[in-house]
Structure formats: structure tokens, C-alpha cells
Motif scaffolding. Structure first.
Motif: not given
Length: 155
Positions: A5-15
Motif C-alpha cells: 500500500r502506497c499513499p497516492s501522494g507518495d507514488v511518484t517519489v516511491a517510483r
């Protein structure tokens, strides 16, 4: 089966963080193919992403067990997730699509939960559940490394 589970606001940074640990010429991470030192490096990056991983355990590796796991994932994210991405498994692709469609209807999220079945290189976020599931199943120090952000879920 593991679902990160990855919060939508963190998706770009996580990728971006996950792409940052790719070696030259590497299209994706596959934990089974990495050396121990690389696995530790990758787990450090994953730990820094601050995610939660749900682990679903089936007794066998059959179509019926895969279906149960996918249905449980949809059930558990139906009220909160915007998008679900499942890693493409060639032998179950058509089944997966049908099971996901049916599960989103059953759990009342067919209008709010978008889902896709993609090859792993298409979305770096798919690399996280692979790494965490491998670590959990390996046990010992590997399990201890991921245990703080894992939770076992029922089918």
C-alpha cells in the motif's frame, strides 16, 4: 501473495526511489535474482518509502488459491484504495482480469477502484511486494528486515 500500500501522494517519489537502485541495463528489480548485498540495499530503499505490505498466505499455488488472494486484496482495499496494480502472470492473465472484475463488483468498489494487470517493468511499485514476499518467505534476518511494515491478512 503480497500487496503493498502506497499513499497516492507518495507514488511518484516511491517510483523514483526504486528506479534509482536499478543497475545499468536492468529493466526491473526481481529479488530472486539479486545478490545478498543488493537485496539489503533494495530493502533499505523500500524501508525508507514508509509503506505497509499485506501478506496473504494460501495453502497451495493453484488457480483457486490465487483467486482467493486477489479477492482478499480487493476486499481489504475496497474502501480506501484508488488503484490496484497486479503483476501479470501469463498463465492466469484472463482469470485474473475476470476475478478482479467480479471482486470489485462483490465488494462494491467497481466504480471507485481502478485496477490493472501489468508486467513488472511497467510499474516499479510492483517490485516492492516481490521483494517483501521473498524476504518474508526466506525468514530469519530477511523477515526481520520487513516485519515492521508487514501484516498477515486472512483470506
Amino acid at each position: 501473495m503480497a500487496a503493498a500500500r502506497c499513499p497516492s501522494g507518495d507514488v511518484t517519489v516511491a517510483r523514483k526511489a526504486l528506479k534509482g537502485v536499478l543497475l545499468p541495463g536492468q529493466e526491473r528489480l526481481h529479488f530472486n535474482h539479486e545478490r545478498p548485498a543488493r537485496r539489503k540495499q533494495i530493502l533499505e530503499v523500500i524501508t525508507g518509502i514508509h509503506l505497509l505490505v499485506d501478506l496473504y498466505r494460501a495453502d497451495r499455488d493453484t488457480h483457486a488459491d490465487r483467486r482467493q488472494c486477489l479477492e482478499a486484496i480487493v476486499r481489504d482495499c475496497a474502501s480506501s484504495a484508488e488503484r490496484l496494480v497486479v503483476e501479470l502472470e501469463e498463465s492466469t492473465y484472463e482469470h485474473d482480469r475476470r476475478w478482479l472484475r467480479d471482486a470489485t463488483r462483490r465488494f462494491g468498489c467497481h466504480e471507485t477502484l481502478r485496477w490493472d494487470v501489468l508486467v513488472a517493468k511497467a510499474d516499479p511499485l510492483l517490485w516492492m511486494p516481490d521483494a517483501v514476499a521473498w524476504s518474508w518467505m526466506r525468514g530469519g534476518e530477511w523477515r526481520r528486515a520487513v516485519a515492521p511494515f508487514c501484516q498477515l491478512r486472512g483470506l
